[in-house]
Design a protein around this motif. Structure first.
Motif, mmCIF file in Angstrom:
data_model
loop_
_atom_site.group_PDB
_atom_site.id
_atom_site.type_symbol
_atom_site.label_atom_id
_atom_site.label_comp_id
_atom_site.label_asym_id
_atom_site.label_seq_id
_atom_site.Cartn_x
_atom_site.Cartn_y
_atom_site.Cartn_z
ATOM 1 N N LEU A 175 0.822 -1.207 0.000
ATOM 2 C CA LEU A 175 0.000 0.000 0.000
ATOM 3 C C LEU A 175 0.857 1.259 0.000
ATOM 4 O O LEU A 175 0.532 2.241 -0.673
ATOM 5 N N GLY A 176 1.955 1.232 0.738
ATOM 6 C CA GLY A 176 2.854 2.391 0.754
ATOM 7 C C GLY A 176 3.433 2.670 -0.619
ATOM 8 O O GLY A 176 3.485 3.824 -1.061
ATOM 9 N N CYS A 177 3.847 1.626 -1.311
ATOM 10 C CA CYS A 177 4.390 1.797 -2.668
ATOM 11 C C CYS A 177 3.326 2.316 -3.625
ATOM 12 O O CYS A 177 3.574 3.235 -4.414
ATOM 13 N N LEU A 178 2.147 1.719 -3.548
ATOM 14 C CA LEU A 178 1.067 2.132 -4.445
ATOM 15 C C LEU A 178 0.603 3.548 -4.145
ATOM 16 O O LEU A 178 0.318 4.325 -5.058
ATOM 17 N N ARG A 179 0.547 3.894 -2.872
ATOM 18 C CA ARG A 179 0.137 5.250 -2.495
ATOM 19 C C ARG A 179 1.163 6.267 -2.991
ATOM 20 O O ARG A 179 0.807 7.328 -3.488
ATOM 21 N N SER A 180 2.431 5.935 -2.875
ATOM 22 C CA SER A 180 3.463 6.861 -3.349
ATOM 23 C C SER A 180 3.443 6.987 -4.870
ATOM 24 O O SER A 180 3.914 7.984 -5.414
ATOM 25 N N ALA A 181 2.874 6.002 -5.556
ATOM 26 C CA ALA A 181 2.720 6.064 -7.010
ATOM 27 C C ALA A 181 1.467 6.840 -7.407
ATOM 28 O O ALA A 181 1.201 7.020 -8.593
ATOM 29 N N TYR A 191 -7.537 -2.651 -5.449
ATOM 30 C CA TYR A 191 -6.356 -3.511 -5.598
ATOM 31 C C TYR A 191 -6.422 -4.689 -4.629
ATOM 32 O O TYR A 191 -6.216 -5.840 -5.021
ATOM 33 N N LEU A 192 -6.715 -4.413 -3.360
ATOM 34 C CA LEU A 192 -6.772 -5.478 -2.358
ATOM 35 C C LEU A 192 -7.905 -6.450 -2.647
ATOM 36 O O LEU A 192 -7.744 -7.666 -2.482
ATOM 37 N N ASP A 193 -9.047 -5.931 -3.105
ATOM 38 C CA ASP A 193 -10.168 -6.806 -3.467
ATOM 39 C C ASP A 193 -9.781 -7.719 -4.625
ATOM 40 O O ASP A 193 -10.068 -8.923 -4.607
ATOM 41 N N LEU A 194 -9.130 -7.150 -5.621
ATOM 42 C CA LEU A 194 -8.695 -7.948 -6.773
ATOM 43 C C LEU A 194 -7.610 -8.939 -6.374
ATOM 44 O O LEU A 194 -7.597 -10.082 -6.841
ATOM 45 N N LEU A 195 -6.721 -8.498 -5.507
ATOM 46 C CA LEU A 195 -5.642 -9.373 -5.037
ATOM 47 C C LEU A 195 -6.208 -10.615 -4.354
ATOM 48 O O LEU A 195 -5.705 -11.726 -4.551
ATOM 49 N N ALA A 196 -7.280 -10.428 -3.604
ATOM 50 C CA ALA A 196 -7.910 -11.553 -2.916
ATOM 51 C C ALA A 196 -8.479 -12.562 -3.904
ATOM 52 O O ALA A 196 -8.593 -13.749 -3.593
ATOM 53 N N ARG A 197 -8.799 -12.123 -5.102
ATOM 54 C CA ARG A 197 -9.330 -13.023 -6.135
ATOM 55 C C ARG A 197 -8.224 -13.739 -6.900
ATOM 56 O O ARG A 197 -8.500 -14.625 -7.705
ATOM 57 N N GLY A 198 -6.990 -13.328 -6.684
ATOM 58 C CA GLY A 198 -5.856 -14.004 -7.309
ATOM 59 C C GLY A 198 -5.802 -13.819 -8.813
ATOM 60 O O GLY A 198 -6.212 -12.790 -9.354
ATOM 61 N N ASP A 199 -5.338 -14.854 -9.497
ATOM 62 C CA ASP A 199 -5.148 -14.783 -10.947
ATOM 63 C C ASP A 199 -6.448 -14.598 -11.715
ATOM 64 O O ASP A 199 -6.437 -14.122 -12.851
ATOM 65 N N ALA A 200 -7.567 -14.936 -11.097
ATOM 66 C CA ALA A 200 -8.856 -14.743 -11.765
ATOM 67 C C ALA A 200 -9.119 -13.262 -12.042
ATOM 68 O O ALA A 200 -9.902 -12.930 -12.927
ATOM 69 N N ALA A 201 -8.454 -12.388 -11.305
ATOM 70 C CA ALA A 201 -8.633 -10.942 -11.474
ATOM 71 C C ALA A 201 -7.432 -10.300 -12.165
ATOM 72 O O ALA A 201 -7.293 -9.074 -12.146
ATOM 73 N N ALA A 202 -6.602 -11.102 -12.792
ATOM 74 C CA ALA A 202 -5.367 -10.572 -13.404
ATOM 75 C C ALA A 202 -5.655 -9.488 -14.440
ATOM 76 O O ALA A 202 -4.978 -8.449 -14.469
ATOM 77 N N ALA A 203 -6.655 -9.702 -15.284
ATOM 78 C CA ALA A 203 -6.965 -8.702 -16.312
ATOM 79 C C ALA A 203 -7.418 -7.389 -15.674
ATOM 80 O O ALA A 203 -7.032 -6.304 -16.131
#
Length: 149
Positions: free
Chosen positions: A62-68, A78-90
């Protein structure tokens, strides 16, 4: 206070978590309050927050993404998609492509402003030296930049 070790687990204080992640202490508290990160365990004797390795992995990201430049709602996505794994890659790719495009446009605007300031400095340098021809030669370039703003 320094990091504490309990069994094999290392627990960081909020100050240590802040320094490591680059997120301020109030931001860490806020992220917990709004549910961006889960509830942070507390030291039983002091009640102070203690961050474990798993929490620090999330906070580092989150720190890296926030600084971006990602906003809180984008961090949540991002965290919601991350929890879905590769199914949310696109969807992850789209999220990062969108922000990369936005950042690229911002860099272009900043580069344009930087060029404008450098030319203004050269203009005033030429005037300081009494070089009217050099000063006059810079004006069309400055006007061209202004039109691009």
């Amino acid at each position: 206070m320094a990091a504490r070790v309990a069994g094999d687990q290392v627990w960081l204080t909020i100050l240590e978590a802040s320094r490591r992640s680059g997120l301020s202490e109030p931001t860490l508290r806020y992220y917990e309050q709004i549910g961006l990160i889960g509830p942070v365990p507390r030291d039983p004797s002091s009640g102070h927050r203690r961050y474990d390795a798993a929490a620090m992995d999330v906070l580092d990201s989150l720190g890296c993404l926030r600084s971006a430049g990602l906003r809180v709602e984008d961090l949540r996505r991002y965290l919601d998609l991350l929890a879905r794994g590769d199914a949310a890659a696109a969807e992850q790719r789209e999220l990062f492509d969108h922000h990369a495009d936005r950042l690229e446009a911002e860099i272009e605007r900043l580069t344009l402003r930087l060029e404008y300031l450098r030319l203004k400095a050269r203009l005033w340098d030429a005037r300081d030296r009494g070089d009217t021809a050099a000063a006059q030669g810079l004006i069309p370039r400055l006007v061209g930049l202004i039109e691009r703003f």
